[in-house]
Design an enzyme around this catalytic site. Structure first.
Site, mmCIF file in Angstrom:
data_model
loop_
_atom_site.group_PDB
_atom_site.id
_atom_site.type_symbol
_atom_site.label_atom_id
_atom_site.label_comp_id
_atom_site.label_asym_id
_atom_site.label_seq_id
_atom_site.Cartn_x
_atom_site.Cartn_y
_atom_site.Cartn_z
ATOM 1 N N MET A 21 51.262 21.883 20.017
ATOM 2 C CA MET A 21 51.259 22.611 19.067
ATOM 3 C C MET A 21 51.249 24.234 20.033
ATOM 4 O O MET A 21 50.774 24.506 20.230
ATOM 5 C CB MET A 21 49.699 22.557 18.452
ATOM 6 C CG MET A 21 49.518 23.460 17.136
ATOM 7 S SD MET A 21 48.090 22.591 17.064
ATOM 8 C CE MET A 21 48.248 22.946 14.651
ATOM 9 N N CYS A 22 53.099 24.999 18.471
ATOM 10 C CA CYS A 22 52.973 25.952 19.038
ATOM 11 C C CYS A 22 53.239 26.891 17.785
ATOM 12 O O CYS A 22 53.994 27.182 17.438
ATOM 13 C CB CYS A 22 54.358 26.287 19.399
ATOM 14 S SG CYS A 22 54.660 27.697 20.435
ATOM 15 N N LEU A 23 52.026 27.884 18.057
ATOM 16 C CA LEU A 23 51.554 28.319 16.679
ATOM 17 C C LEU A 23 51.284 29.424 16.248
ATOM 18 O O LEU A 23 50.915 30.348 17.593
ATOM 19 C CB LEU A 23 50.388 27.952 15.473
ATOM 20 C CG LEU A 23 50.508 26.742 14.620
ATOM 21 C CD1 LEU A 23 49.442 26.252 14.057
ATOM 22 C CD2 LEU A 23 51.864 27.114 13.420
#
Lengths: 152, 523
Positions: free
Chosen positions: A88-90
Site C-alpha cells: 500500500m502506498c498512500l
C-alpha cells in the site's frame, strides 16, 4: 535506542486505546519492529464483515522513515497491490511526506478511511481504480466476493 | 548597458557571465523566450571583439565552463541582488530563490503581487525578521519524536514553533540529506508543517560532514533548476556548463559542448558528443539498436518468411519441404515456391522459373529490404564505434611509440607530437562518422542527402587512410611524418565540412524518411 522508547510508548497507547476496528499485537514477542494488525472492514463499505490481516514493519530508522504496511489478506482495492505483496502506498506513507511525529495510530486511521473511501486517483491498481470509477456495481460485487473468499 | 542596471547597484549575472548571452539565458521559464536564431545573430554583431576571431562554424555552439566556486559566486550574487530588492535577509532570500527555482524575474513579480503568499509557500511565514532560531533547554519539554522527557534536554524549533530534541532533529536532517539527497526543500519535521529548514539553522544543528554534503546538494539543485546550466556528466568532474540552447531548439541544432576536463558532450541530452545526429534521432537509434540489432542480425541470417502468412520460420531440419506451423502452407525452402508445384523432385530444386516461387521471393526480398537497410547503417555505425575503441588502444601505445621514435630517429619531442594529433583526429572523426550513419538511416532520399553522403564518404576515406598509416611499424613512422600531418589536417577539415553542412541543413529543417522515423518511436 531512542526509537525503542518511542515504539514502546506507541504500542502501549495503541493497546490501551486502539483505533476503531483494529486489534494490534506484536508478531513475535521479542521483535518490537514487526506488528500484526487485524482490521475489520468498515461498515457501509463492500469490505464490511471481512477481517483483514495487515503487517506493519517499522524500519530500523523509524520514526525517521515511514512504516511499511502490507495486506496479508487479499483485498480487491485500488490502493492495494493485487499480488502476493499486498503493498500500500498512500500519502503519509511516502518517504517525502512522512514526518517523524506521525504515529502508527494515524496510519491505521488513514488505512481504515481509505478502505471506506478508496482513492482511485492515487491508485496502484489502475484497472481496479477504473472499474471503481466507471462501474461501481461490478467493483462492489468483486470486492464482496473477495471478502467472502479470503477475508472470513 | 541600460539604466536599469544602475538602479540595482549590486552585481548582476552579467558581470559574471561576461557576455550578453549569459544574462539572456539566466532567467529560465517564460521570460527567456529568446529565439535561438536571435541569440546567435545577436551574438554576431554585439561584440566587436568577435569579429576579429575567425568566424564561428555553423556547428559550433557558444558555451562557458564554470567551476564550483563560480557557481557558488553566481548564487551569492543573485541572492545579494534579490535580497536588496525584496528587503529580506540573505538566508530568507536564498530560500525564496530556491523555492522559485532560481527564476528571479518571476519570483520578484510574484513577491510584489502577493508577498505573504509567496513567503508562506516558501515556508517562511510572516515573522522572518525576528530573533534567529537557536538551541534551547525548556522545562517540561517532551520530544514528540523519541518521547524523551529528561530534564535539561536540548531542543530546537524553527519559527513555526515545532520543537524537537536536537538528537531527533539531527537524525531527521541526516536521513533527508544522506538518505534522500534532499537539500533545498527540507521541511520542518512537524506534522503537516511546510516551513523549510534554512541553511543557517542547518549549520547550528549538524556536523561538518553533513554540512558539506548539504551544500553540495544545494549546488546540485541550483544547476539542476537552471535550464541554461548542466553538470558535466564525466565521472568525478566538478564543472558545470552554461549554454543558451533550449529544449525546443534541439531539432535544429546539436549543441556539443567542451568541458575543461576534456570531455565533450551534448548539452541537450548529456550523452557523449553525437554531432551531426540530433538528440531525438540519437534516442530513437539507440533504442532501436538495443532492441533490434542482434535479433535482426540473427533473423536475417537464419530465417525466412512463410510466403503465405509471413511468419518468420527457422529451418531446423534437413528437408526442404516446409510446412508452416501457423497457416499450414507447404513450400520449398530453396525456391520459396508452393510445394505442390514441385511434384516429386524433392532434393534438387531446379524449379526456379516457377511463378509462385518468383513472386514469393519478390515479396520476401521487399520485406527483408528494410531489415537489410537497417543492418547496412547499423554495421557501419557499429564498425566506427569498434574502430574508435581500437584506435584508442593504439593511442595508449602511442606514447610508447613516440618515445621509441624519439630514440630511433633524431627527432625531438616536439617533432613526434604529430602522432598524438593524428590519434586525436582519428578519435574525433570516427565519433562523427559513427553518428553520420545513425543520422543517414533516418534521412529522406534527396539531393541534399546525396551531398551529405558524398561528404561522409570523403571523410571516411580520409580516416581509413590515416588509420592505416597510424598502424605502421615504428621505424616507418618517421618517414611518414609529413604525410601523416597532412592527412591529419585533411581529416579534420573533412570532418568540419560534414558537420558544417549538416548543421546548416538542420537549421533550415531536414526532411526525414517518415517510414523509418515513425518506426519504433518511443514516447
Amino acid at each position: 535506542m531512542a526509537a525503542n522508547k518511542r515504539i514502546m510508548k506507541e504500542l502501549g497507547e495503541i493497546n490501551t486505546n486502539p483505533p476503531p476496528g483494529c486489534a494490534i499485537r506484536l508478531a513475535k514477542e521479542d521483535d518490537i519492529n514487526l506488528w500484526d494488525v487485524t482490521m475489520d472492514g468498515p461498515q457501509d463499505s463492500p469490505y464490511t464483515g471481512g477481517k483483514f490481516h495487515i503487517q506493519i514493519v517499522l524500519p530500523k530508522e523509524y520514526p525517521f522513515k515511514p512504516p511499511v504496511l502490507t495486506f496479508r489478506t487479499k483485498i480487491y482495492h485500488p490502493n492495494v497491490t493485487n499480488d502476493d505483496k499486498g503493498a500500500m502506498c498512500l500519502g503519509m506513507l511516502r518517504a517525502d511526506e512522512w514526518k517523524p511525529p506521525n504515529k502508527i495510530v494515524d496510519v491505521l486511521k488513514l488505512v481504515r478511511a481509505v478502505l471506506a473511501a478508496p482513492q482511485p486517483d492515487d491508485a496502484v491498481e489502475a484497472g481496479i481504480a477504473n472499474e471503481f470509477k466507471t462501474d461501481r456495481k461490478a467493483f462492489d460485487k468483486t470486492a464482496q466476493d473477495w471478502v467472502k473468499k479470503y477475508a472470513k | 548597458m541600460d539604466s536599469d542596471d544602475e538602479v540595482n547597484s549590486v552585481i548582476s549575472s552579467e558581470d559574471l557571465g561576461g557576455d550578453a548571452d549569459s544574462s539572456v539565458g539566466d532567467f529560465g521559464g517564460d521570460d527567456s523566450d529568446v529565439d535561438f536564431d536571435e541569440l546567435q545573430e545577436h551574438d554576431g554583431f554585439d561584440t566587436q571583439e568577435k569579429d576579429l576571431k575567425p568566424r564561428k562554424k555553423a556547428f559550433e555552439i557558444d558555451h562557458k565552463v564554470y567551476s564550483p566556486e563560480d557557481i557558488q559566486r553566481q548564487q551569492d550574487d543573485q541572492v545579494a541582488e534579490v535580497a536588496t530588492l525584496l528587503e529580506q535577509p540573505h538566508e530568507s532570500t536564498a530560500i525564496l530563490l530556491r523555492y522559485g527555482r532560481w527564476n528571479k524575474e518571476r519570483l520578484i513579480e510574484q513577491y510584489m503581487d502577493n508577498q505573504e503568499e509567496v513567503l508562506d509557500k516558501a515556508g517562511l511565514g510572516q515573522d522572518v525578521q525576528k530573533s534567529p532560531p537557536r538551541i534551547e533547554v525548556i522545562d517540561g519539554f517532551v520530544c514528540d519524536i523519541c518521547c524523551e522527557d529528561t530534564p535539561g534536554l536540548r531542543s530546537f524549533a524553527l519559527k513555526c514553533g515545532h520543537r524537537f530534541c536536537v538528537d531527533c532533529y539531527r537524525q531527521y536532517l541526516a536521513q533527508k540529506i544522506r538518505g534522500e539527497g534532499e537539500a533545498a526543500r527540507i521541511k520542518c519535521p512537524g506534522d503537516g508543517c511546510n516551513r523549510v529548514v534554512d541553511a543557517k539553522s542547518l549549520d547550528i544543528l549538524v556536523r561538518t560532514d553533513l554540512t558539506d554534503r548539504y551544500h553540495q546538494l544545494l549546488m546540485r539543485t541550483y544547476v539542476d533548476d537552471k535550464e541554461n546550466l548542466k553538470w558535466c556528466p564525466s565521472p568525478n568532474c566538478v564543472y558545470a556548463i552554461e549554454c543558451g540552447v533550449r529544449k525546443r531548439d534541439l531539432t535544429r541544432v546539436v549543441p556539443t559542448v567542451f568541458c575543461d576536463c576534456k570531455h565533450s558532450f551534448c548539452f541537450g541530452c548529456t550523452l557523449p558528443d553525437h554531432q551531426p545526429c540530433p538528440c531525438s534521432l540519437v534516442k530513437l537509434w539507440l533504442k532501436k539498436c538495443e532492441d533490434d540489432s542482434e535479433t535482426a542480425n540473427w533473423i536475417s541470417a537464419n530465417t525466412k518468411e512463410c510466403p503465405k502468412c509471413h511468419s518468420t520460420i527457422e529451418k531446423n531440419g534437413g528437408c526442404n519441404h516446409m510446412t508452416c506451423r501457423k497457416c499450414r502452407n507447404e513450400f520449398c525452402w530453396m525456391c520459396m515456391g508452393m510445394w505442390s508445384e514441385h511434384g516429386t523432385s524433392w532434393y534438387n530444386c531446379s524449379r526456379f522459373e516457377e511463378k509462385s516461387g518468383l513472386d514469393a521471393r519478390d515479396a520476401q526480398a521487399r520485406s527483408r529490404q528494410s531489415l537489410e537497410r537497417y543492418l547496412h547503417y547499423f554495421n557501419r555505425y557499429h564498425n566506427h564505434e569498434q574502430s574508435a575503441k581500437l584506435d584508442k588502444d593504439i593511442f595508449h601505445k602511442t606514447e610508447k611509440k613516440m618515445t621509441l621514435l624519439q630514440s630511433a630517429s633524431d627527432m625531438s619531442w616536439i617533432e613526434v607530437q604529430f602522432l598524438e594529433e593524428a590519434s586525436q583526429a582519428l578519435q574525433r572523426c570516427r565519433q562523427t562518422l559513427k553518428w553520420t550513419y545513425a543520422f543517414a538511416y533516418y534521412l529522406a532520399r534527396n539531393n541534399e542527402t546525396e551531398i551529405f553522403e558524398d561528404n561522409q564518404k570523403n571523410l571516411e576515406l580520409a580516416v581509413e587512410d590515416l588509420s592505416e598509416m597510424f598502424e605502421k611499424p615504428t621505424d616507418q613512422l618517421s618517414g611518414l611524418r609529413v604525410e601523416m600531418m597532412d592527412k591529419t589536417t585533411f581529416c579534420n577539415r573533412r570532418r568540419i565540412v560534414v558537420l558544417d553542412d549538416t548543421a546548416k541543413r538542420l537549421k533550415e529543417g531536414v526532411s526525414y524518411n517518415l517510414h523509418f522515423y515513425g518506426f519504433g518511436v518511443v514516447c
